[in-house]
Enzyme design. Structure first.
Site, PDB file in Angstrom:
ATOM      1  CG  ASP A 378      -1.933   1.095   1.163  1.00  0.00           C
ATOM      2  OD1 ASP A 378      -2.969   0.878   0.520  1.00  0.00           O
ATOM      3  OD2 ASP A 378      -1.704   2.178   1.735  1.00  0.00           O
ATOM      4  CD  GLU A 422      -4.719   4.069  -1.694  1.00  0.00           C
ATOM      5  OE1 GLU A 422      -5.036   4.336  -0.541  1.00  0.00           O
ATOM      6  OE2 GLU A 422      -5.520   4.188  -2.652  1.00  0.00           O
TER       7      GLU A 422
END
Length: 507
Positions: A378, A422
């Protein structure tokens, strides 16, 4: 004998050519229906991508005032090849809509069309218990709006992880207009037209109807239904080449029979059997076998210089055309499947491909009793990055991260995919926890070495990532979902530990 021969050919041989002609016409007509289905699937996949997006999830709740300017411009409609887009909130109220006019290349306001869409949706909700908010339910098909056929898709609005609760649904549509029809004709090489159904009080059949318009043209038609309601009539037109060749073959056989009949009855019997009947039967069997199996790579083996041989060659040429069309269709379908498995922004595998490959690799590792590892990745403080640098730079940042992750893996079996927003995921079959942890450290170093500026990060002045590593040798007490959950939990702890780090665990 000539009379009997004529009646036999006309009664039994020529109808075979007509039947082949009808079946070939129906086969090509079905290619048009298949192309419409492909278009619906493409529109639905596009709608799914928008519906399962955190930005859309926040927008429908009124939390993203910049969403319209960033995502709902003219270019989105033009590049996405759809004509209207409607967002409905959790109360089934129209939240936002856009209608694209290709002639002016702009978004226009059409109150009557908007009202027709809302009224049609309300009528359908009254008549049918549509489940518009379930995670695994969606609706696609054709509908008639203002006497115009429209391809549509309805998808619930979910998070990027495709979880709920749903906060609304997205309705996306495209007109079946002359431009789209012209494009389909070029792709399928089948000439057809559509006619909207005006009188819905009549009873219509969904069967394919074949009509002989004249000696040169064959018409194949069928009504298209949506939830039992007739939408439009599709009509295709085909030249009657097979029937014409059949007539020529029969006439040639009869002329040969008459000439040889005056010489010798025995010679006539031999000629009919060896020159006419056997080649025709062979050609019929081949053609029938090809029709039944739809294996268009087979060819008729009638190597003669007469009209039957010419018919065989013409049939083979026709099969060449059909085979080439099938190959082109397979190529398009393969490309469509590839696109459906690839993230459009980062050009790496998407969530759909990851789910497919991970299931397959999990079963393979379970059979071979080898470890399998997953790394969840992440981007730290990515929302702040987007807010500070803008969505264009944010997209480029994700592209750079995806390339860095891709560069870190070397084995063909390893897979890097965009998991959502993301978040990325790395699938490492045949890799234990030590190997996965080593690779995760490589990823940390690789991303840090890129030195992508990040002024809003509290961890470092450049872009960093947090990683969660999980590894297991598949067994009955563990599942792929549990492994993903373990990796996600490890990622959560990595974030709690200050980000720009990794946490790993094995079972």
């Amino acid at each position: 004998m000539v009379t009997v021969s004529y009646l036999a050919h006309w009664q039994y041989v020529f109808p075979i050519f007509k039947q082949l002609e009808r079946e070939d016409a129906i086969t090509n007509f079905e290619r048009v229906a298949a192309r419409f289905n492909e278009d619906i699937v493409y529109l639905d996949l596009q709608n799914k991508d928008w519906g399962a997006w955190d930005d859309t999830y926040e927008f429908i709740q009124g939390k993203r005032p910049d969403y319209i300017e960033a995502n709902l411009g003219v270019e989105s409609f033009r590049n996405g090849q759809f004509d209207f887009l409607f967002f409905f909130d959790a109360a089934k109220h129209l939240y936002w809509h856009g209608i694209y006019d290709s002639n002016s290349n702009s978004l226009v306001f059409d109150g009557s069309f908007v009202q027709s869409v809302v009224d049609r949706l309300e009528d359908k909700l009254i008549q049918t218990q549509l489940d518009l908010f379930s995670l695994n339910v969606h609706y696609t098909g054709l509908v008639l709006l203002q006497d115009k056929p429209v391809v549509y898709s309805i998808r619930p609005i979910l998070t990027s992880k495709e979880t709920g609760p749903s906060k609304g649904f997205v309705l996306r549509g495209r007109y079946v207009d002359p431009s789209l029809i012209s494009n389909f004709i070029k792709q399928t090489h089948v000439r057809f037209k559509i006619t909207p159904v005006a009188d819905k009080t009549k009873t219509y059949s969904d069967e394919i109807v074949v009509t002989e318009l004249d000696d040169e043209t064959l018409e194949v038609s069928s009504y298209v239904f949506s939830y039992g309601v007739p939408i439009m009539l599709v009509e295709s037109f085909f030249p009657r080449d097979i029937s014409e060749q059949g007539k020529v073959a029969v006439q040639s056989a009869l002329i040969t029979s008459i000439v040889l009949g005056f010489l010798l009855l025995f010679a006539l019997w031999i000629t009919l059997r060896k020159v006419v009947l056997e080649p025709v039967m062979h050609l019929t069997q081949k053609a029938t076998a090809i029709t039944n199996t739809k294996d268009y790579k087979k060819r008729a083996q009638v190597e003669t210089s007469d009209e039957i041989g010419e018919l065989s060659r013409q049939l083979n040429k026709m099969l060449d055309v059909i085979e080439n069309r099938d190959a082109s269709l397979e190529e398009v379908l393969s490309r469509l499947q590839e696109l459906s498995m690839t993230d459009s922004l980062t050009q790496i595998a998407n969530r759909l491909k990851f789910d497919s490959v991970s299931e397959m690799e999990w079963r393979r590792m379970q059979r071979e009793q080898l470890p399998i590892s997953i790394i969840m990745c992440d981007v730290d403080f990515f929302k702040q990055y987007n807010d500070h640098y803008g969505h264009v730079e944010g997209d480029q940042c994700l592209v750079n991260i995806a390339k860095a992750l891709k560069d870190c893996v070397a084995r063909p079996a390893d897979l890097v995919a965009r998991y959502g927003g993301e978040e990325f995921v790395m699938l490492l079959p045949g890799t234990d926890l030590n190997g996965a942890t080593h690779l995760a450290n490589t990823v940390l170093d690789k991303v840090s070495s890129m030195q992508l500026p990040h002024a809003k990060s509290t961890t470092a002045p450049f872009v960093t990532v947090s990683l969660g590593v999980a590894s297991v040798t598949p067994h009955e007490d563990h599942s792929l979902l549990q492994l993903l959950t373990d990796a996600d939990n490890a990622l959560y702890r990595a974030k709690q530990n200050g980000r720009n780090t990794l946490v790993s665990e094995a079972y």
